[in-house]
Motif scaffolding. Structure first.
Motif, mmCIF file in Angstrom:
data_model
loop_
_atom_site.group_PDB
_atom_site.id
_atom_site.type_symbol
_atom_site.label_atom_id
_atom_site.label_comp_id
_atom_site.label_asym_id
_atom_site.label_seq_id
_atom_site.Cartn_x
_atom_site.Cartn_y
_atom_site.Cartn_z
ATOM 1 N N UNK A 38 3.770 -3.057 -5.035
ATOM 2 C CA UNK A 38 3.994 -1.995 -4.226
ATOM 3 C C UNK A 38 3.973 -0.927 -5.096
ATOM 4 N N UNK A 39 4.732 -0.752 -6.214
ATOM 5 C CA UNK A 39 4.383 0.701 -6.958
ATOM 6 C C UNK A 39 2.961 0.992 -7.646
ATOM 7 N N UNK A 40 2.147 -0.067 -7.807
ATOM 8 C CA UNK A 40 0.907 0.194 -8.337
ATOM 9 C C UNK A 40 -0.257 0.062 -7.388
ATOM 10 N N UNK A 41 -0.402 -0.730 -6.347
ATOM 11 C CA UNK A 41 -1.417 -0.892 -5.606
ATOM 12 C C UNK A 41 -1.631 -2.253 -5.035
ATOM 13 N N UNK A 42 -2.742 -2.574 -4.525
ATOM 14 C CA UNK A 42 -3.050 -3.773 -3.981
ATOM 15 C C UNK A 42 -4.685 -4.240 -4.443
ATOM 16 N N UNK A 66 -3.380 -0.484 -16.232
ATOM 17 C CA UNK A 66 -4.068 -1.208 -15.155
ATOM 18 C C UNK A 66 -5.447 -0.822 -14.972
ATOM 19 N N UNK A 94 -7.019 -1.262 -4.455
ATOM 20 C CA UNK A 94 -6.385 0.333 -3.965
ATOM 21 C C UNK A 94 -5.316 0.517 -4.925
ATOM 22 N N UNK A 95 -5.008 1.818 -5.632
ATOM 23 C CA UNK A 95 -4.208 2.133 -6.591
ATOM 24 C C UNK A 95 -3.537 3.470 -6.368
ATOM 25 N N UNK A 96 -2.272 3.495 -6.436
ATOM 26 C CA UNK A 96 -1.650 4.600 -6.386
ATOM 27 C C UNK A 96 -1.842 5.457 -7.447
#
Lengths: 380, 380
Positions: free
Chosen positions: B309-313, A81, A114-116
């Motif tokens: 949700x698992x990656x981001x926004x 990503x 916004x990335x996890x």
């Protein structure tokens, strides 16, 4: 961690380290790119544990400000990503900041991601390598050496050692050899060494590593430092470290495989010879063995033929520039010959045959740093 | 049969007719290209029985000699091999001759191919089409019409009629419509007709046929004659005939699907809107439904968001050039919007929304020949 960075610089570094990242890794943190910001600059790391690549962006380079650092720190972000995102962000500058729980915000113009992220402390450390024995090659020479050998490595895993290229240094000469046991490519080059007595052999670098390295390096004349340890090789270019695991095992002795005599010697125009074989292969069906037959017609011509009974037959006539020795009929894998002729960088080549059932050698006429060896194919 | 032919002309014709040939055909003779030499010139034909393409090379064209005919006749040669061979032959001229048992010899310079041909009498005849009702379009307009509609056809076979583009003519206006039932593209154009009362509807041309036709046609302003029969359409360009089967069945009535009122109307820069949606889609995982959310923020801005949700926004801010009507939140398939914006050929677009659960329309501001309709996606 918080910093602003020049997008183009960042994109290039992300692309470089992404070359090491495999989506099929079983170690979750290795699906990510590690990003570390310090008072020197920003360091990106990618790894699949066989290959590790580190790219460094200094805060300032040649009086251009690449990075504005607000707070040092580190994070791991999902590579697939992240590489797409930085490429498509709208402005020349990207602001990156990490908040709690490794949640990372990327801002550029009117765009906010916004990335996890993942815990950077879980990311494995790169090997530490002592730089006692260093030699160096100019980047363009290194890329040529790779191009002229790596195509000949084996792509099947039955003998894993043959999937790598063998490097040896003696008296300042680097000898690189690749073979899949049907054909062999050998390339020599002068290397600069920091000690007169640097010598090693049985260093076997995975072909995949060399291909990825070659993609990252630009064509230029800058030096690349190369350091070999027992199980690693490190290539150091400007702002770039490229680590590769070496292959375990003993590489076959290849020097005594190369015939020294010649029963039939011909000289040919590289391009005409290559195009004739390319046409001879046109009727081979997919998955066939690419067999091409060569016959000396007279002192001045060769005939190249290929037959696929259900489709038809090709007959090509190739003029020889020079011919010495016995008449000959021989069959070989035409695709292997084309692979070699493509990298030989000489408008003319000589072929030394030692009989219809023995290996033969193709060499360039314009330089002496290369040799290609081929096994014939039995057709009866 | 025996003739010599200009290689480049021959290569181009072979490539054109090859577009119709499918390697998966169950009729052996259709894996081949039919070549027919007469006192007018050489005609090549390729067909998969849905599409048939005929390319003609006149003996002489604009005082350039293309073909030297020694003996008329015909043959069918295996398309896959033949296309590769003619492309790679070494000289500017190719000599083709057929001997007994359909064995065909191709000669060019020092290269000779013998190919096993097939009986040309087994090759199916092309449909004969009466040219009563002809209309015509310039080539570049025809290519634009195809590009601006065919992307919206359905790619699933559950409703075969939707895999085609619907063409209708009334009062000299051609209306072309494609839909996969989630989005619809409509393009109008003036067509030249030979009779004032030419009118038809429910002509549905397979999307695949239009794509292949578009690849063959050069971008130019020459006329293409178009003839529609009950189950075939024929496109006639210079030295080229392109036949396509039409799709059976009734195309859905689409005119009454297009809303005429508007509750929220916005005007946007096409490129900025498209790039914002492209970025919003970056976090969609493969195979996801590409959902993007749009929210009016004020009279001057839209917010576009997407969450995985698992990656981001992602959050994107897009300035509006004009805004009228009610505040709105709506979700849609972002990929469908991008497909439409790519072909809309206008630097600004207007969007007319009729509510969060109703279809909306995107139109170019710079011309009136096009309209794109989209269904929203329910996100709760």
């Amino acid at each position: 961690m918080k910093f602003s960075i020049n997008r183009d610089q960042f994109v290039q570094s992300v692309q470089h380290v992404s070359k090491a990242i495999s989506p099929r890794t079983t170690i979750p943190v290795l699906t990510g790119i590690k990003i570390e910001a310090s008072f020197d600059g920003v360091t990106l790391t990618g790894s699949d544990s066989d290959i590790s690549i580190e790219s460094f962006i200094p805060l300032e380079d040649e009086e251009i400000q690449n990075v504005e650092l607000e707070q040092p720190g580190s994070i791991v972000l999902p590579a697939r990503f992240f590489a797409e995102i930085v490429k498509k962000l709208p402005e020349d500058t990207i602001e990156l900041s990490v908040s709690e729980q490794f949640v990372t915000t990327l801002k550029s113009g009117s765009s906010v991601f916004n990335l996890n992220g993942l815990d950077p402390n879980e990311y494995p450390r790169l090997p530490e390598i002592e730089e006692d024995n260093v030699f160096k090659l100019k980047t363009d020479l290194l890329k040529n050496i790779i191009r002229q050998t790596v195509f000949a490595v084996s792509t099947v895993e039955t003998r894993p050692i043959l999937t790598g290229v063998h490097w040896a240094i003696e008296e300042g000469t680097l000898a690189c050899t690749a073979t899949d046991s049907h054909r062999l490519a050998m390339r020599n080059a002068k290397a600069e060494t920091n000690t007169n007595d640097l010598s090693f052999s049985n260093v076997v670098i995975p072909g995949k590593s060399l291909n990825e390295l070659s993609k990252i390096l630009d064509d230029n004349e800058e030096w690349v430092d190369i350091i070999v340890t027992e199980n690693q090789i490190l290539f150091k270019a400007k702002n770039l470290l490229f680590f590769s695991r070496l292959l375990d095992g003993n590489y076959p002795a290849t020097n005594n495989m190369i015939p020294t005599n010649s029963k039939t010697n011909v000289k040919l125009e590289t391009k005409k010879f290559m195009q004739a074989i390319e046409r001879a292969l046109l009727l081979s069906r997919d998955g066939k063995n690419n067999v091409v037959n060569l016959k000396t017609l007279s002192n001045t011509h060769l005939e190249i033929t290929s037959v696929t009974p259900e489709v038809g037959k090709v007959t090509e006539d190739v003029a020889t520039l020079d011919f010495n020795g016995e008449e000959l009929r021989i069959s070989f894998n035409g695709k292997n010959i084309i692979d070699a002729l493509r990298v030989i960088d000489s408008t003319e080549v000589t072929i030394d045959f030692t009989g219809a059932m023995s290996p033969f050698v193709i060499k360039p006429t314009e330089h002496e740093n290369m040799l290609h060896l081929f096994s014939p194919v039995r057709t009866y």
